[in-house]
Motif scaffolding. Structure first.
Motif, PDB file in Angstrom:
ATOM      1  N   ALA A 183      47.402  30.801  43.840  1.00  0.00           N
ATOM      2  CA  ALA A 183      46.265  31.683  43.581  1.00  0.00           C
ATOM      3  C   ALA A 183      46.687  33.128  43.774  1.00  0.00           C
ATOM      4  O   ALA A 183      47.573  33.417  44.584  1.00  0.00           O
ATOM      5  CB  ALA A 183      45.104  31.355  44.524  1.00  0.00           C
ATOM      6  N   THR A 184      46.048  34.020  43.016  1.00  0.00           N
ATOM      7  CA  THR A 184      46.277  35.445  43.184  1.00  0.00           C
ATOM      8  C   THR A 184      44.937  36.175  43.214  1.00  0.00           C
ATOM      9  O   THR A 184      43.920  35.667  42.722  1.00  0.00           O
ATOM     10  CB  THR A 184      47.133  36.034  42.053  1.00  0.00           C
ATOM     11  OG1 THR A 184      46.462  35.816  40.803  1.00  0.00           O
ATOM     12  CG2 THR A 184      48.504  35.398  42.002  1.00  0.00           C
ATOM     13  N   THR A 222      43.646  40.336  42.660  1.00  0.00           N
ATOM     14  CA  THR A 222      44.030  41.713  42.375  1.00  0.00           C
ATOM     15  C   THR A 222      43.414  42.648  43.408  1.00  0.00           C
ATOM     16  O   THR A 222      42.575  42.261  44.214  1.00  0.00           O
ATOM     17  CB  THR A 222      43.576  42.140  40.980  1.00  0.00           C
ATOM     18  OG1 THR A 222      42.142  42.234  40.982  1.00  0.00           O
ATOM     19  CG2 THR A 222      44.035  41.154  39.918  1.00  0.00           C
ATOM     20  N   THR A 244      39.744  40.446  41.506  1.00  0.00           N
ATOM     21  CA  THR A 244      39.785  39.421  40.458  1.00  0.00           C
ATOM     22  C   THR A 244      40.741  38.317  40.875  1.00  0.00           C
ATOM     23  O   THR A 244      41.864  38.585  41.302  1.00  0.00           O
ATOM     24  CB  THR A 244      40.252  40.026  39.128  1.00  0.00           C
ATOM     25  OG1 THR A 244      39.349  41.082  38.767  1.00  0.00           O
ATOM     26  CG2 THR A 244      40.250  38.969  38.038  1.00  0.00           C
ATOM     27  N   THR A 245      40.293  37.071  40.758  1.00  0.00           N
ATOM     28  CA  THR A 245      41.098  35.930  41.215  1.00  0.00           C
ATOM     29  C   THR A 245      41.604  35.093  40.048  1.00  0.00           C
ATOM     30  O   THR A 245      41.036  35.087  38.957  1.00  0.00           O
ATOM     31  CB  THR A 245      40.274  35.041  42.152  1.00  0.00           C
ATOM     32  OG1 THR A 245      39.092  34.609  41.466  1.00  0.00           O
ATOM     33  CG2 THR A 245      39.881  35.793  43.412  1.00  0.00           C
ATOM     34  N   ASN A 246      42.685  34.392  40.331  1.00  0.00           N
ATOM     35  CA  ASN A 246      43.290  33.487  39.358  1.00  0.00           C
ATOM     36  C   ASN A 246      43.834  32.294  40.128  1.00  0.00           C
ATOM     37  O   ASN A 246      44.404  32.465  41.226  1.00  0.00           O
ATOM     38  CB  ASN A 246      44.421  34.192  38.606  1.00  0.00           C
ATOM     39  CG  ASN A 246      45.076  33.289  37.586  1.00  0.00           C
ATOM     40  OD1 ASN A 246      44.414  32.775  36.704  1.00  0.00           O
ATOM     41  ND2 ASN A 246      46.381  33.081  37.722  1.00  0.00           N
ATOM     42  N   TYR A 247      43.669  31.087  39.566  1.00  0.00           N
ATOM     43  CA  TYR A 247      44.087  29.880  40.262  1.00  0.00           C
ATOM     44  C   TYR A 247      44.898  28.973  39.352  1.00  0.00           C
ATOM     45  O   TYR A 247      44.668  28.906  38.149  1.00  0.00           O
ATOM     46  CB  TYR A 247      42.855  29.090  40.739  1.00  0.00           C
ATOM     47  CG  TYR A 247      42.012  29.826  41.749  1.00  0.00           C
ATOM     48  CD1 TYR A 247      40.930  30.604  41.343  1.00  0.00           C
ATOM     49  CD2 TYR A 247      42.290  29.743  43.111  1.00  0.00           C
ATOM     50  CE1 TYR A 247      40.150  31.292  42.261  1.00  0.00           C
ATOM     51  CE2 TYR A 247      41.526  30.427  44.034  1.00  0.00           C
ATOM     52  CZ  TYR A 247      40.454  31.196  43.603  1.00  0.00           C
ATOM     53  OH  TYR A 247      39.690  31.877  44.522  1.00  0.00           O
ATOM     54  N   LYS A 280      41.954  24.619  41.098  1.00  0.00           N
ATOM     55  CA  LYS A 280      40.663  25.214  40.721  1.00  0.00           C
ATOM     56  C   LYS A 280      39.494  24.364  41.220  1.00  0.00           C
ATOM     57  O   LYS A 280      39.504  23.150  41.088  1.00  0.00           O
ATOM     58  CB  LYS A 280      40.583  25.353  39.198  1.00  0.00           C
ATOM     59  CG  LYS A 280      41.307  26.555  38.644  1.00  0.00           C
ATOM     60  CD  LYS A 280      41.149  26.637  37.127  1.00  0.00           C
ATOM     61  CE  LYS A 280      41.905  27.829  36.574  1.00  0.00           C
ATOM     62  NZ  LYS A 280      41.845  27.882  35.090  1.00  0.00           N
TER      63      LYS A 280
END
Length: 114
Positions: free
Chosen positions: A49-50, A52, A56-59, A64
Motif C-alpha cells: 500500500a502507498t 501520497t 491518496t491511497t493505493n493498494y 484491498k
C-alpha cells in the motif's frame, strides 16, 4: 540521516488483525509519499500500500478491502491496519519513504498461522 523504524509485527491467527507502525526521523514525511511493502520467504519484495502526501491511497489487489494505510504527519508516522489476515500475508513488512534516495526500515515480521 533518514531512519524508519517499523514495529507491531507478531504471530496472529487467520482472520485476526494487526496494526503496524513506522516512525520516521531525519525527514519530515509531510512532503513525501509513504508506503508499505512485504517480502515473503523465497519471493521478491512487493508493494502492499502507498499513501501520497495528499492522502491518496493505493493498494495491492491482494489486500484491498482488508488493509488500510494511514499517516499521522504530526507524529511523523505511517501505519498499516491489517484485518482479516490470511496465511498468505505472512512476510516481513517494510516501511518506505519516497525520498531521493528512497529510505527503508529494517522490517517487521508478520506470521499468520493457526
Amino acid at each position: 540521516q533518514v531512519q524508519l523504524v517499523e514495529s507491531g509485527g507478531a504471530l496472529v491467527q487467520p482472520g485476526g488483525s494487526l496494526r503496524l507502525s513506522c516512525a520516521a526521523s531525519g525527514i519530515d514525511i509531510r512532503f513525501y509519499a509513504m508506503g508499505w511493502y512485504r517480502q515473503a520467504s523465497g519471493k521478491q519484495r512487493e508493494l502492499v500500500a502507498t499513501i501520497t502526501w495528499l492522502g491518496t491511497t493505493n493498494y495491492a489487489d491482494s489486500v484491498k478491502g482488508r488493509f488500510t494505510i494511514l499517516r499521522d504527519n504530526a507524529k511523523n508516522s505511517v501505519y498499516l491496519q491489517m484485518d482479516s489476515l490470511k496465511p498468505e500475508d505472512t512476510a516481513v513488512y517494510y516501511c518506505n519513504v519516497d525520498s531521493q534516495p528512497p529510505a527503508w526500515g529494517q522490517g517487521t515480521q508478520v506470521t499468520v498461522s493457526s
